[in-house]
Design an enzyme around this catalytic site. Structure first.
Site, short mmCIF file in Angstrom:
data_model
loop_
_atom_site.label_atom_id
_atom_site.label_comp_id
_atom_site.label_asym_id
_atom_site.label_seq_id
_atom_site.Cartn_x
_atom_site.Cartn_y
_atom_site.Cartn_z
N PRO A 274 -28.21 -52.87 41.66
CA PRO A 274 -29.16 -53.90 41.22
C PRO A 274 -30.59 -53.35 41.18
O PRO A 274 -31.45 -53.86 40.48
CB PRO A 274 -29.05 -54.98 42.29
CG PRO A 274 -27.88 -54.65 43.13
CD PRO A 274 -27.58 -53.21 42.93
N GLU B 84 -22.97 -53.22 50.27
CA GLU B 84 -24.38 -53.35 49.89
C GLU B 84 -24.86 -52.08 49.17
O GLU B 84 -26.05 -51.89 48.97
CB GLU B 84 -25.24 -53.57 51.14
CG GLU B 84 -24.85 -54.76 51.96
CD GLU B 84 -25.36 -56.07 51.37
OE1 GLU B 84 -24.54 -56.97 51.12
OE2 GLU B 84 -26.56 -56.18 51.15
N ARG C 48 -18.60 -47.35 21.90
CA ARG C 48 -18.63 -47.90 20.55
C ARG C 48 -19.57 -47.09 19.64
O ARG C 48 -19.52 -47.22 18.42
CB ARG C 48 -19.02 -49.37 20.52
CG ARG C 48 -20.45 -49.67 20.91
CD ARG C 48 -20.69 -51.14 20.97
NE ARG C 48 -20.77 -51.74 19.66
CZ ARG C 48 -21.86 -51.75 18.90
NH1 ARG C 48 -22.95 -51.14 19.29
NH2 ARG C 48 -21.87 -52.35 17.72
N ASP D 280 -27.06 -52.32 14.79
CA ASP D 280 -27.06 -53.09 16.04
C ASP D 280 -28.34 -53.90 16.16
O ASP D 280 -29.40 -53.44 15.76
CB ASP D 280 -27.04 -52.12 17.24
CG ASP D 280 -25.61 -51.80 17.62
OD1 ASP D 280 -25.41 -50.87 18.42
OD2 ASP D 280 -24.71 -52.48 17.11
N1 LIG Z 1 -27.05 -54.91 37.55
C1 LIG Z 1 -26.33 -54.96 38.72
C2 LIG Z 1 -25.66 -53.90 39.34
C3 LIG Z 1 -25.10 -54.43 40.47
C4 LIG Z 1 -24.36 -53.71 41.51
C5 LIG Z 1 -23.97 -52.37 41.31
C6 LIG Z 1 -23.35 -51.66 42.32
C7 LIG Z 1 -23.12 -52.28 43.54
C8 LIG Z 1 -22.58 -51.84 44.77
C9 LIG Z 1 -22.61 -52.91 45.65
N2 LIG Z 1 -23.16 -53.97 45.01
C10 LIG Z 1 -23.35 -55.29 45.61
C11 LIG Z 1 -24.67 -55.41 46.26
C12 LIG Z 1 -24.91 -56.56 46.98
C13 LIG Z 1 -26.13 -56.70 47.65
C14 LIG Z 1 -27.08 -55.72 47.57
C15 LIG Z 1 -28.32 -55.87 48.38
N3 LIG Z 1 -29.47 -56.19 47.58
C16 LIG Z 1 -30.52 -56.71 48.46
C17 LIG Z 1 -31.34 -57.65 47.63
C18 LIG Z 1 -30.55 -57.92 46.38
C19 LIG Z 1 -29.22 -57.23 46.57
C20 LIG Z 1 -26.88 -54.58 46.82
C21 LIG Z 1 -25.64 -54.42 46.16
C22 LIG Z 1 -23.49 -53.63 43.73
C23 LIG Z 1 -24.09 -54.34 42.72
N4 LIG Z 1 -25.41 -55.73 40.56
N5 LIG Z 1 -26.16 -56.04 39.46
#
Ligand SMILES: Nc1cc(-c2ccc3ccn(Cc4ccc(CN5CCCC5)cc4)c3c2)n[nH]1
Length: 240
Positions: free
Chosen positions: A86, A113, A155, A170
């Site tokens: 994220p 996480e 694609r 696109d």
């Molecule tokens: N574009 C997009 C990509 C992802 C993504 C990609 C890989 C993983 C691996 C584990 N998680 C879950 C996850 C849950 C909580 C946190 C903790 N952070 C703290 C504040 C907000 C969140 C991080 C990560 C992913 C999530 N999510 N969205």
């Protein structure tokens, strides 16, 4: 292009073998290999996660298992390592276009996480590594992000799409969202296809389509409009 995916949920990547992408793989246009991270664990519990230093919610994926897995999967072949997160740089059509000429992409799918940061740091010292986000929302792991990115890149590969023009035209290729599309019947539940599209006047059709794209972009994505180069819009375009 060769694509490797390392994940604790290999089944999540099964959709890659369906339909269009499945045919591209069968045709040898893309070589997709999915690896189960747990195959590199050594303990009876096959543990891949542990509590975060400094406290905080949830668990973090341990570096040792990832290191053994990535050393094996990467081998000596040059590759680009992509880590969905994220907290990553936004993945856009420009990213997909940039990656489409890569000989090999390796995706590291985190869960919990995320992955111990030292894994990224370690591989960034010897190869291109990109931490990438597919949007400002939090998923449960990286697998869905990999499905999205692999589809967007695949694609663009020659031979994957039935009609290559589609990828060339696109939305975002001219910096605007694409406008509405229509097909038969000419009237559906009392709604008629815009007459200009059936006029045969290709100049008027092109103008109408650009107007609808500008209108939609101004309404839904003013940020894209603002990002357009100065000379992209003529005086008439600016009325939207
Ligand atoms: N574009 C997009 C990509 C992802 C993504 C990609 C890989 C993983 C691996 C584990 N998680 C879950 C996850 C849950 C909580 C946190 C903790 N952070 C703290 C504040 C907000 C969140 C991080 C990560 C992913 C999530 N999510 N969205």
């Amino acid at each position: 292009m060769r694509i490797d995916v390392v994940t604790i949920f290999p089944g999540y990547l099964a959709p890659l073998r369906e339909a269009l992408l499945g045919r591209a793989i069968a045709a040898g246009l893309i070589d997709v290999r999915v690896h189960n991270l747990r195959d590199w664990t050594r303990d009876v519990h096959q543990a891949v996660d542990d509590a975060p230093y400094g406290g905080g919610p949830g668990m973090v994926m341990r570096p040792q298992v990832w290191g053994e897995a990535l050393d094996d999967v990467l081998g000596d072949e040059p590759a680009r390592l992509i880590v969905p997160t994220p907290a990553g740089v936004p993945f856009t059509q420009a990213t997909a276009r940039r990656w489409k000429d890569e000989p090999r992409l390796v995706f590291a799918c985190g869960r919990y996480e995320g992955i111990d940061q030292r894994v990224v740091d370690e591989y960034a010292s010897r190869m291109p590594v990109e931490e990438v986000s597919i949007g400002d929302y939090v998923l449960v792991g990286g697998e869905v992000a990999v499905l999205v990115m692999v589809e967007a890149v695949a694609r663009l590969l020659p031979g994957v799409l039935g009609n290559p023009q589609s990828a060339e035209q696109d939305s975002f290729s001219d910096g605007l969202l694409e406008g509405p599309a229509y097909t038969r019947p000419v009237v559906w539940r009392g709604r008629e296809v815009p007459a200009v599209l059936r006029s045969g006047d290709h100049g008027a059709i092109a103008r109408w389509r650009r107007d609808r794209a500008l209108e939609r972009t101004a309404k839904r994505r003013p940020d894209l409009l603002a990002a357009l180069p100065e000379d992209a819009l003529d005086q008439r375009d600016r009325e939207f």
